[in-house]
Design an enzyme around this catalytic site. Sequence first.
Site, PDB file in Angstrom:
ATOM      1  N   LYS A  82     -26.026  48.865 -11.433  1.00  0.00           N
ATOM      2  CA  LYS A  82     -26.881  48.857 -12.852  1.00  0.00           C
ATOM      3  C   LYS A  82     -27.100  50.185 -13.512  1.00  0.00           C
ATOM      4  CE  LYS A  82     -29.514  44.803 -11.590  1.00  0.00           C
ATOM      5  NZ  LYS A  82     -28.665  43.803 -11.814  1.00  0.00           N
TER       6      LYS A  82
ATOM      7  N   ARG B 123     -28.269  31.414 -13.772  1.00  0.00           N
ATOM      8  CA  ARG B 123     -27.585  32.777 -14.020  1.00  0.00           C
ATOM      9  C   ARG B 123     -28.398  34.066 -13.201  1.00  0.00           C
ATOM     10  NH1 ARG B 123     -31.912  30.810 -17.205  1.00  0.00           N
ATOM     11  NH2 ARG B 123     -33.765  32.092 -16.918  1.00  0.00           N
TER      12      ARG B 123
ATOM     13  N   PHE C 167     -31.254  45.008 -18.415  1.00  0.00           N
ATOM     14  CA  PHE C 167     -31.269  46.732 -18.737  1.00  0.00           C
ATOM     15  C   PHE C 167     -30.053  47.756 -18.703  1.00  0.00           C
ATOM     16  CE2 PHE C 167     -35.101  45.754 -16.665  1.00  0.00           C
ATOM     17  CZ  PHE C 167     -35.257  45.116 -15.429  1.00  0.00           C
ATOM     18  N   GLY C 168     -29.086  46.735 -19.325  1.00  0.00           N
ATOM     19  CA  GLY C 168     -27.978  47.409 -19.897  1.00  0.00           C
ATOM     20  C   GLY C 168     -26.589  47.132 -18.965  1.00  0.00           C
ATOM     21  N   VAL C 169     -25.743  48.057 -18.976  1.00  0.00           N
ATOM     22  CA  VAL C 169     -24.443  47.840 -18.575  1.00  0.00           C
ATOM     23  C   VAL C 169     -24.533  48.052 -16.849  1.00  0.00           C
ATOM     24  CG1 VAL C 169     -22.061  48.846 -18.144  1.00  0.00           C
ATOM     25  CG2 VAL C 169     -23.217  48.715 -20.396  1.00  0.00           C
ATOM     26  N   VAL C 170     -23.638  47.044 -16.367  1.00  0.00           N
ATOM     27  CA  VAL C 170     -23.525  47.181 -14.813  1.00  0.00           C
ATOM     28  C   VAL C 170     -22.044  47.107 -14.471  1.00  0.00           C
ATOM     29  CG1 VAL C 170     -23.855  45.752 -12.678  1.00  0.00           C
ATOM     30  CG2 VAL C 170     -25.401  45.405 -14.646  1.00  0.00           C
TER      31      VAL C 170
ATOM     32  N   GLY D 247     -20.502  43.634 -16.771  1.00  0.00           N
ATOM     33  CA  GLY D 247     -21.208  42.832 -17.789  1.00  0.00           C
ATOM     34  C   GLY D 247     -22.245  43.465 -18.341  1.00  0.00           C
ATOM     35  N   SER D 248     -23.270  42.956 -18.864  1.00  0.00           N
ATOM     36  CA  SER D 248     -24.652  43.675 -19.171  1.00  0.00           C
ATOM     37  C   SER D 248     -25.892  42.739 -19.056  1.00  0.00           C
ATOM     38  CB  SER D 248     -24.464  44.497 -20.417  1.00  0.00           C
ATOM     39  OG  SER D 248     -24.302  43.439 -21.659  1.00  0.00           O
TER      40      SER D 248
ATOM     41  N   ASP E  27     -31.693  39.800  -8.170  1.00  0.00           N
ATOM     42  CA  ASP E  27     -32.526  40.441  -9.364  1.00  0.00           C
ATOM     43  C   ASP E  27     -33.753  39.588  -9.108  1.00  0.00           C
ATOM     44  OD1 ASP E  27     -29.877  39.978 -11.228  1.00  0.00           O
ATOM     45  OD2 ASP E  27     -30.548  41.841 -10.729  1.00  0.00           O
TER      46      ASP E  27
END
Length: 285
Positions: free
Chosen positions: A54, A151, A37-40, A33-34, A165
């Site tokens: 990440k 989430r 900070f972008g794609v994981v 998913g993303s 996170d």
Amino acid sequence: SSPCDRPVPPTAGLSHDKWEIHPSELMLLEELGSGQFGVVRRGKWRGSIDTAVKMMKGGTMSEDDFIEEAKVMTKLQHQNLVQLYGVCSKHRPIYIVTEYMKHGSLLNYLRRHETSLIGNMGLLLDMCIQVCKGMSYLERHNYIHRDLAARNCLVGSENVVKVADFGLARYVLDDQYTSSGGTKFPIKWAPPEVLNYTRFSSKSDVWAYGVLMWEVFTCGKMPYGRLKNTEVVERVQRGIILERPKACAKEIYDVMKECWAHGPEDRPGFRILKDQLALVAQGLT
Ligand SMILES: CN(C)c1ccc2c(c1)CCN(c1cccc(-c3cc(Nc4ccc(C(=O)N5CCOCC5)cn4)c(=O)n(C)c3)c1CO)C2=O
């Protein structure tokens, strides 16, 4: 605890910067998913260790500040915190490498399994207690999450729930997310002192934890439904709180309400919350 009984982070001894992971030892797999900070992506580290990686999209994070903080974060180790294994910071984009949780976010898990979860108050309470344990550890280490919500928790095997996170909100460059007037600011999880003065503390994490408990006992409903952020701010400042979810016993709702005391000093800390929820759990059996 003495050093010998603390698990040695798998990054130990890799290089003199033990939080530095060598990209050659990472095998990148499917996308998970993303996020901010972008794609994981899922990854295998040193052939066998399951990780989530990440891949920092440029311009999303203040990277140098984060790399400095990563040294501290790798030392935060608890069974209810998603473990930061290390970073690949010698190239761009930098990678953040953490423990892998196979069932994804708690929010999606609650929504996907609503039918089997809704009647199981014991299991829902256990999930809340696990998050509380992870947050109690952060509180003890004077570490503020700043964006605690369902989430931002993850689910692993055997209904293990971990806080993820933590502390990363400080490194987000998108001011739609960082300023309380921004469209991405988590208004519905914020207490009055954060809405008015962005004053974050472990007690503002406690307020967010109350909202997370509400998310758990509604199996992932959106707090305050479709109310606009401005309407939520107005209600919170007037002391209007979320109503008791149907699946939630009164003594559990009493704990949620303590988390929503208007003044941060009137809210219990996570250590107290842990003891209170343990008593409620005993009363349930
Ligand atoms: C500033 N703040 C608060 C931030 C910053 C970055 C992020 C977040 C908050 C939260 C969102 N996020 C993010 C984005 C993408 C992935 C991960 C993310 C997802 C994981 N795991 C999984 C596993 C399965 C699935 C999946 O596809 N399914 C579908 C089938 O049924 C099983 C579940 C998804 N994720 C995981 O283990 N980690 C450590 C991180 C994460 C969590 O890390 C971030 O990257």
